[in-house]
Design an enzyme around this catalytic site. Structure first.
Site, mmCIF file in Angstrom:
data_model
loop_
_atom_site.group_PDB
_atom_site.id
_atom_site.type_symbol
_atom_site.label_atom_id
_atom_site.label_comp_id
_atom_site.label_asym_id
_atom_site.label_seq_id
_atom_site.Cartn_x
_atom_site.Cartn_y
_atom_site.Cartn_z
ATOM 1 N N ASP A 38 2.788 3.492 2.415
ATOM 2 C CA ASP A 38 3.125 2.692 0.709
ATOM 3 C C ASP A 38 2.139 3.513 -0.066
ATOM 4 O O ASP A 38 0.971 2.849 -0.336
ATOM 5 C CB ASP A 38 3.148 1.263 1.327
ATOM 6 C CG ASP A 38 3.248 0.629 -0.221
ATOM 7 O OD1 ASP A 38 3.023 -0.749 -0.296
ATOM 8 O OD2 ASP A 38 3.770 1.199 -1.115
ATOM 9 N N ASP A 224 6.240 4.818 -6.128
ATOM 10 C CA ASP A 224 6.004 3.840 -5.068
ATOM 11 C C ASP A 224 6.653 4.002 -3.743
ATOM 12 O O ASP A 224 8.014 3.791 -3.782
ATOM 13 C CB ASP A 224 6.158 2.368 -5.531
ATOM 14 C CG ASP A 224 5.660 1.461 -4.507
ATOM 15 O OD1 ASP A 224 5.831 0.410 -4.826
ATOM 16 O OD2 ASP A 224 5.401 1.797 -3.345
HETATM 17 C C1 LIG Z 1 -1.228 -5.763 -5.554
HETATM 18 C C2 LIG Z 1 -0.739 -5.147 -3.999
HETATM 19 C C3 LIG Z 1 -0.956 -6.292 -3.090
HETATM 20 C C4 LIG Z 1 -1.771 -4.107 -3.633
HETATM 21 O O1 LIG Z 1 0.437 -4.825 -4.397
HETATM 22 C C5 LIG Z 1 1.252 -4.188 -3.419
HETATM 23 O O2 LIG Z 1 0.656 -4.213 -1.928
HETATM 24 N N1 LIG Z 1 2.381 -3.699 -3.576
HETATM 25 C C6 LIG Z 1 3.230 -2.892 -2.892
HETATM 26 C C7 LIG Z 1 3.737 -1.900 -3.286
HETATM 27 N N2 LIG Z 1 4.730 -1.203 -2.533
HETATM 28 C C8 LIG Z 1 5.856 -1.862 -2.159
HETATM 29 C C9 LIG Z 1 5.116 -3.165 -1.149
HETATM 30 C C10 LIG Z 1 6.540 -3.845 -1.001
HETATM 31 O O3 LIG Z 1 7.496 -4.624 -1.793
HETATM 32 N N3 LIG Z 1 6.573 -4.288 0.450
HETATM 33 C C11 LIG Z 1 7.843 -5.251 0.853
HETATM 34 C C12 LIG Z 1 8.987 -4.499 1.357
HETATM 35 C C13 LIG Z 1 9.488 -3.436 0.730
HETATM 36 C C14 LIG Z 1 10.606 -2.741 1.288
HETATM 37 C C15 LIG Z 1 11.434 -3.484 2.349
HETATM 38 C C16 LIG Z 1 11.033 -4.338 2.860
HETATM 39 CL CL1 LIG Z 1 11.924 -5.331 3.847
HETATM 40 C C17 LIG Z 1 9.778 -5.336 2.346
HETATM 41 CL CL2 LIG Z 1 9.255 -6.551 3.115
HETATM 42 C C18 LIG Z 1 5.885 -3.728 1.744
HETATM 43 C C19 LIG Z 1 6.636 -3.429 2.769
HETATM 44 C C20 LIG Z 1 5.971 -2.280 1.730
HETATM 45 C C21 LIG Z 1 4.323 -3.900 -2.218
#
Ligand SMILES: CC(C)(C)OC(=O)N[C@@H]1CNC[C@H](C(=O)N(Cc2cccc(Cl)c2Cl)C2CC2)C1
Length: 339
Positions: A38, A224
């Site tokens: 990520d 991202d």
């Molecule tokens: C400020 C800080 C905390 C650093 O921000 C972040 O970490 N920001 C992250 C930025 N990239 C995406 C991340 C996110 O949304 N998920 C949840 C997700 C995404 C896609 C599909 C699913 Cl199922 C899920 Cl649960 C993490 C798994 C990568 C948050």
């Protein structure tokens, strides 16, 4: 490491074009985990063996058990992440982490509180942040920084390929140390990251069809790899959806009439002096459910408060079209056409 060329590939699995994850190991003997690489975060976390049974999401995923690893070093410092989609709490541990065949001694978080929403929907176990150190919570040195300081990589870059073709194996690839010419054509166009410490660039505008409708005075675009969709300021996205005739669903998603998909306009992102167009193939997710076709639009409205926002987030559906090189040596991002 691949013989002598200083690059380390990790194949990725593609789940419904919305989750791309690869395998790492933690501990000795190796405990395997599927993680999202990520670029929007910079910490490594996986579910913990000591996660409370209250959290179903822990028990549908692999969990790290420090007591089974002879290289485990106890830390115990508390840890929490506030995602837009839910918070994670846990504690820090240290152990040997192997990514793409490269071992590093890494401080990471064991999650003991993992909210069912959204993690019950996650096919991956945890997240391996590929962001810059200054995004890292608790100032923990990120995995890629530890790998760079071993001087085993040919170049201090990593590249990401996300496939859209369910038949194409693998569903994607992360390469640390370089790029993989098998997955792009043509040359890379580069642009500097807007502030030294984030994978984001200045965007000069967003064009729908032939008309520049959004970000006319310039704005920020975050690249991202951990986001499934493209997000933009809610007001802009709702105008964009009206323009393409999409209707909003309850939980913030949009759908269009599948018969109209072929006549939808391109949406073009103006980055670093070049135009990156997404056609309807790139931004419509065509699914057949119970015999009927659902055409959902992979754009979402998301208002990120200042000073970080307002921003556009270019996620998996953008990267699936444009193979992306993240260059830590030169603080720049490169795009090439993905195959
Ligand atoms: C400020 C800080 C905390 C650093 O921000 C972040 O970490 N920001 C992250 C930025 N990239 C995406 C991340 C996110 O949304 N998920 C949840 C997700 C995404 C896609 C599909 C699913 Cl199922 C899920 Cl649960 C993490 C798994 C990568 C948050």
């Amino acid at each position: 490491l691949s013989p002598s060329n200083g690059t380390a590939p990790t194949p990725l699995t593609n789940y419904l074009d919305t989750q791309y994850y690869g395998e790492i190991s933690i501990g000795s003997p190796a405990q395997m985990f599927n993680v999202v690489f990520d670029t929007g975060s910079a910490n490594l976390w996986v579910p913990s063996y000591s996660c409370s049974p209250l959290y179903t999401a822990c028990f549908t995923h692999n969990r790290y058990d420090g007591s089974k690893s002879r290289t485990h070093v106890k830390n115990g410092t508390g840890f929490s992440i506030q995602y837009a989609s839910g918070n994670i709490r846990g504690f820090l541990s240290e152990d040997v982490v192997v990514v793409g065949g490269i071992p590093v001694v890494q401080v990471f978080a064991e999650a003991t509180a993992l909210p069912a929403i959204p993690f019950i929907f996650a096919k991956f176990d945890g997240v391996l942040g590929m962001g810059y150190p200054n995004v890292a919570i608790d100032g923990i040195t990120p995995v890629f920084d530890r790998i760079m300081s071993q001087h085993v990589l040919k170049d201090e870059v990593f590249s990401v390929y996300y496939s859209k073709d369910p038949m194409h194996k693998p569903g994607g690839e992360l390469v640390m140390g370089g790029t993989d010419p098998d997955y792009y054509t043509g040359t890379f166009n580069y642009m500097g990251t807007s502030e030294a410490g984030k994978w984001e660039v200045n965007m000069k505008g967003v064009t729908v069809g032939e008309e520049m409708l959004f970000c006319k005075e310039g704005c920020t675009a975050v690249i991202d790899t951990g986001s499934s969709y493209i997000t933009g300021p809610a007001s802009s996205v709702s105008v964009l959806m009206k323009t393409i005739g999409a209707t909003e669903l309850a939980e913030g998603g949009y759908t269009v009439n599948c018969d109209l998909v072929k006549s939808l306009p391109s949406v073009t992102f103006h980055l670093g002096g070049h135009e990156y167009a997404l056609t309807e193939e790139d931004y419509i997710l065509w699914q057949s459910q119970f015999g009927e076709d659902i055409c959902s639009v992979t754009f979402r409205g998301l208002d990120v408060p200042p000073p970080t926002g307002p921003i556009w987030i270019l996620g998996a559906n953008f990267i699936a079209r444009y193979y992306t090189e993240f260059d830590r040596r030169n603080n720049r991002i490169g795009f090439a056409t993905a195959v």
